[in-house]
Design an enzyme around this catalytic site. Sequence first.
Site, PDB file in Angstrom:
ATOM      1  N   GLY A   1       0.803  -1.229   0.000  1.00  0.00           N
ATOM      2  CA  GLY A   1       0.000   0.000   0.000  1.00  0.00           C
ATOM      3  C   GLY A   1       0.827   1.266   0.000  1.00  0.00           C
TER       4      GLY A   1
ATOM      5  CE  LYS B   1      -7.077  12.867   2.661  1.00  0.00           C
ATOM      6  NZ  LYS B   1      -5.692  13.099   2.202  1.00  0.00           N
TER       7      LYS B   1
ATOM      8  N   GLY C   1       4.071  24.927   7.934  1.00  0.00           N
ATOM      9  CA  GLY C   1       3.764  24.668   6.528  1.00  0.00           C
ATOM     10  C   GLY C   1       2.270  24.692   6.284  1.00  0.00           C
TER      11      GLY C   1
ATOM     12  CB  ILE D   1       0.527  17.202   4.258  1.00  0.00           C
ATOM     13  CG1 ILE D   1       0.473  16.306   3.008  1.00  0.00           C
ATOM     14  CG2 ILE D   1       0.832  16.364   5.507  1.00  0.00           C
ATOM     15  CD1 ILE D   1       1.728  15.501   2.715  1.00  0.00           C
TER      16      ILE D   1
ATOM     17  N   GLY E   1       6.723  19.786   3.004  1.00  0.00           N
ATOM     18  CA  GLY E   1       6.933  19.133   1.711  1.00  0.00           C
ATOM     19  C   GLY E   1       7.601  17.784   1.872  1.00  0.00           C
TER      20      GLY E   1
ATOM     21  CG  ASP F   1       5.222  10.611  -4.222  1.00  0.00           C
ATOM     22  OD1 ASP F   1       4.336  10.792  -5.081  1.00  0.00           O
ATOM     23  OD2 ASP F   1       5.009  10.693  -2.998  1.00  0.00           O
TER      24      ASP F   1
ATOM     25  CB  ALA G   1      -2.140   8.231  -4.576  1.00  0.00           C
TER      26      ALA G   1
ATOM     27  CG  HIS H   1     -32.602  20.756  -9.341  1.00  0.00           C
ATOM     28  ND1 HIS H   1     -31.791  21.845  -9.067  1.00  0.00           N
ATOM     29  CD2 HIS H   1     -33.761  20.956  -8.654  1.00  0.00           C
ATOM     30  CE1 HIS H   1     -32.448  22.670  -8.260  1.00  0.00           C
ATOM     31  NE2 HIS H   1     -33.644  22.153  -7.993  1.00  0.00           N
TER      32      HIS H   1
HETATM   33  C1  FAD Z   1      -0.209  12.592   5.101  1.00  0.00           C
HETATM   34  C2  FAD Z   1      -0.274  12.380   3.613  1.00  0.00           C
HETATM   35  C3  FAD Z   1      -1.493  12.500   2.961  1.00  0.00           C
HETATM   36  C4  FAD Z   1      -1.573  12.292   1.586  1.00  0.00           C
HETATM   37  N1  FAD Z   1      -2.784  12.427   0.975  1.00  0.00           N
HETATM   38  C5  FAD Z   1      -2.890  12.211  -0.340  1.00  0.00           C
HETATM   39  C6  FAD Z   1      -4.145  12.280  -0.982  1.00  0.00           C
HETATM   40  O1  FAD Z   1      -5.163  12.538  -0.354  1.00  0.00           O
HETATM   41  N2  FAD Z   1      -4.204  12.045  -2.318  1.00  0.00           N
HETATM   42  C7  FAD Z   1      -3.074  11.759  -3.050  1.00  0.00           C
HETATM   43  O2  FAD Z   1      -3.177  11.568  -4.264  1.00  0.00           O
HETATM   44  N3  FAD Z   1      -1.866  11.696  -2.460  1.00  0.00           N
HETATM   45  C8  FAD Z   1      -1.747  11.904  -1.129  1.00  0.00           C
HETATM   46  N4  FAD Z   1      -0.530  11.795  -0.532  1.00  0.00           N
HETATM   47  C9  FAD Z   1       0.640  11.508  -1.372  1.00  0.00           C
HETATM   48  C10 FAD Z   1       0.695  10.022  -1.712  1.00  0.00           C
HETATM   49  O3  FAD Z   1       0.794   9.278  -0.524  1.00  0.00           O
HETATM   50  C11 FAD Z   1       1.887   9.736  -2.617  1.00  0.00           C
HETATM   51  O4  FAD Z   1       1.843  10.573  -3.744  1.00  0.00           O
HETATM   52  C12 FAD Z   1       1.866   8.293  -3.082  1.00  0.00           C
HETATM   53  O5  FAD Z   1       1.904   7.403  -1.993  1.00  0.00           O
HETATM   54  C13 FAD Z   1       3.059   8.002  -4.001  1.00  0.00           C
HETATM   55  O6  FAD Z   1       3.000   6.677  -4.417  1.00  0.00           O
HETATM   56  P1  FAD Z   1       4.322   5.890  -4.841  1.00  0.00           P
HETATM   57  O7  FAD Z   1       3.819   4.586  -5.360  1.00  0.00           O
HETATM   58  O8  FAD Z   1       5.146   6.738  -5.710  1.00  0.00           O
HETATM   59  O9  FAD Z   1       5.159   5.669  -3.508  1.00  0.00           O
HETATM   60  P2  FAD Z   1       4.807   5.313  -2.007  1.00  0.00           P
HETATM   61  O10 FAD Z   1       3.364   5.218  -1.767  1.00  0.00           O
HETATM   62  O11 FAD Z   1       5.589   6.272  -1.176  1.00  0.00           O
HETATM   63  O12 FAD Z   1       5.406   3.848  -1.829  1.00  0.00           O
HETATM   64  C14 FAD Z   1       6.766   3.626  -1.875  1.00  0.00           C
HETATM   65  C15 FAD Z   1       7.061   2.287  -1.246  1.00  0.00           C
HETATM   66  O13 FAD Z   1       8.408   1.952  -1.532  1.00  0.00           O
HETATM   67  C16 FAD Z   1       8.957   1.270  -0.435  1.00  0.00           C
HETATM   68  N5  FAD Z   1      10.416   1.410  -0.521  1.00  0.00           N
HETATM   69  C17 FAD Z   1      11.126   2.554  -0.522  1.00  0.00           C
HETATM   70  N6  FAD Z   1      12.438   2.279  -0.692  1.00  0.00           N
HETATM   71  C18 FAD Z   1      12.542   0.936  -0.816  1.00  0.00           C
HETATM   72  C19 FAD Z   1      13.618   0.043  -1.030  1.00  0.00           C
HETATM   73  N7  FAD Z   1      14.857   0.480  -1.195  1.00  0.00           N
HETATM   74  N8  FAD Z   1      13.356  -1.278  -1.085  1.00  0.00           N
HETATM   75  C20 FAD Z   1      12.103  -1.755  -0.933  1.00  0.00           C
HETATM   76  N9  FAD Z   1      11.044  -0.957  -0.741  1.00  0.00           N
HETATM   77  C21 FAD Z   1      11.260   0.370  -0.691  1.00  0.00           C
HETATM   78  C22 FAD Z   1       8.346   1.946   0.774  1.00  0.00           C
HETATM   79  O14 FAD Z   1       8.328   1.069   1.893  1.00  0.00           O
HETATM   80  C23 FAD Z   1       6.936   2.262   0.261  1.00  0.00           C
HETATM   81  O15 FAD Z   1       6.018   1.264   0.647  1.00  0.00           O
HETATM   82  C24 FAD Z   1      -0.411  11.976   0.850  1.00  0.00           C
HETATM   83  C25 FAD Z   1       0.825  11.837   1.501  1.00  0.00           C
HETATM   84  C26 FAD Z   1       0.885  12.030   2.866  1.00  0.00           C
HETATM   85  C27 FAD Z   1       2.212  11.877   3.555  1.00  0.00           C
END
Ligand code: FAD
Length: 471
Positions: free
Chosen positions: A42, A54, A179, A183, A270, A311, A319, A443
């Site tokens: 996740g 959320k 900030g 978030i 950030g 990201d 996400a 409506h």
């Molecule tokens: C508090 C908060 C609220 C948010 N709310 C929203 C929202 O409402 N809507 C939205 O669109 N976005 C939201 N975001 C942003 C969203 O969480 C990210 O944009 C999204 O999770 C990015 O997805 P990703 O797949 O790039 O990486 P991530 O979800 O960050 O997943 C990366 C994964 O990689 C794993 N990992 C990292 N390095 C290694 C390694 N070397 N080896 C093995 N595993 C590794 C980590 O354990 C992690 O599970 C929020 C973020 C935060 C912090």
Amino acid sequence: MADVTEHELIVVGGGPGGYAAAFLAADKGMTATLVDEADRLGGTCLRIGCIPSKALLHTAKLITDARDSARFGVQFGEPKIDVAGVRKHWLKVVETLSGGLATLAKKRNVKVIKARARFADGQTLELSDGSRHRFKHCILATGSVPARPGPLKLESPRVMTSTEALQLEGVPGSLVVVGGGYIGLELGYVYAALGCPVTVVEMTPGLLPGVDRDLVKPLHDRLNGLFKRISLNTQVTKLEEDRKGIRVHLEGAEVEEASPVFDRVLVAVGRRPNSQGLGLENTRVQIDGKGFVQVNEQRRTAEEKIFAIGDVAGEPMLAHKATYEGKVAVEAILGEPAVMDNRAVPAVVFTDPEIAWAGLTETEAKKAGREVEVTRYPWAASGRAESLGRTEGLTKLIVEPETEQVLGVGIVGVDAGEMIGEAMLAIEMGASARDLSLTMHAHPTLSETILGAAEVLHGTATDLYRPKKKR
Ligand SMILES: Cc1cc2nc3c(=O)[nH]c(=O)nc-3n(C[C@H](O)[C@H](O)[C@H](O)COP(=O)(O)OP(=O)(O)OC[C@H]3O[C@@H](n4cnc5c(N)ncnc54)[C@H](O)[C@@H]3O)c2cc1C
């Protein structure tokens, strides 16, 4: 040296980018392996981001709606808040969803390995369990981590990032949120609803920097009533441990007290891409000055076999953008003509009211000197908004003046996040304002304000007298 296992596709990172990529690859007949160092699938989004925040925001809105209910003829007493119960709700949500992901991975024969991954070279990963894996293709989806610039680096249990703030250990005596981005505001809203006096400190002249000011204003007005204080143009220069909490040193024209003490500090300034410690120096993958992995329009890096999404591969850090990129990368690996040709990325701030936008914003158009027509529909003209007692909202369209093609949509108001889906479809389908005004909307719904905004452009909005402007 450990034996090397061969793989068709390894995805590193099990967030919304990584699991979406691995699942699609499996659906399309590839053998996919997913590596994540966390206990459950996740990623940030499900474990410590979108979903827990959320779930907490839902609780917060229940509280603020109940407090607000007297004007609808219903009175509740002061809420009794069971912090452990609130925490239990979000933990249950996360458990259910991550359990669902594990089941989906199993059903698709996606192998999940719990380990930390590191590149030994451009085609080999070493895992923290000592195993070595050679891949035909790899998708890097390691996400991001909270940024902690120098002055905010104090190590103390009282200084939290979003990760600790979500754990909700209790309701602090006072909280300063450093900030004023989404978030900080979402979590600040949660803590304030739970009864904590919240102060927000933002360096720039406004909350949610970059977002159109007319969308931010209704939220700012409402937060003024909920938060103890919002300090704009104010910078935190130092955090210091104090007998009673954390002394926060402030600088800026609007500062009234230079170094107040707070029970807790939430640093929400950030996030930075998680591209360090991955052994990328052993590959040809390039990283830019901010730490983002450089990719092309198919999300391929300079190392042919390695793709990067989500990201870690660039802004906006959201996400759904990660998921979309994951799907493009898989299709590219399969030789399909996939590219990132989306016209827009929606964004939602899940406060109350919500702010949502998609496509070109008025601020971006102004900055680029691009001529656009902006048409606004105030929610005071919406029967639905009136019945909810929430007429502070606004829906606006940014259109191309000649063709009236919808280039962008901005909404502030309750449930704005749900409404942005229609806006996205309009933008992606190249719809014009006329298309929107010719589409029957149910409506009374808030979505009628999108139709209304389109009608304002032609001076024909039924519930609003706005004669057409002469060009
Ligand atoms: C508090 C908060 C609220 C948010 N709310 C929203 C929202 O409402 N809507 C939205 O669109 N976005 C939201 N975001 C942003 C969203 O969480 C990210 O944009 C999204 O999770 C990015 O997805 P990703 O797949 O790039 O990486 P991530 O979800 O960050 O997943 C990366 C994964 O990689 C794993 N990992 C990292 N390095 C290694 C390694 N070397 N080896 C093995 N595993 C590794 C980590 O354990 C992690 O599970 C929020 C973020 C935060 C912090």
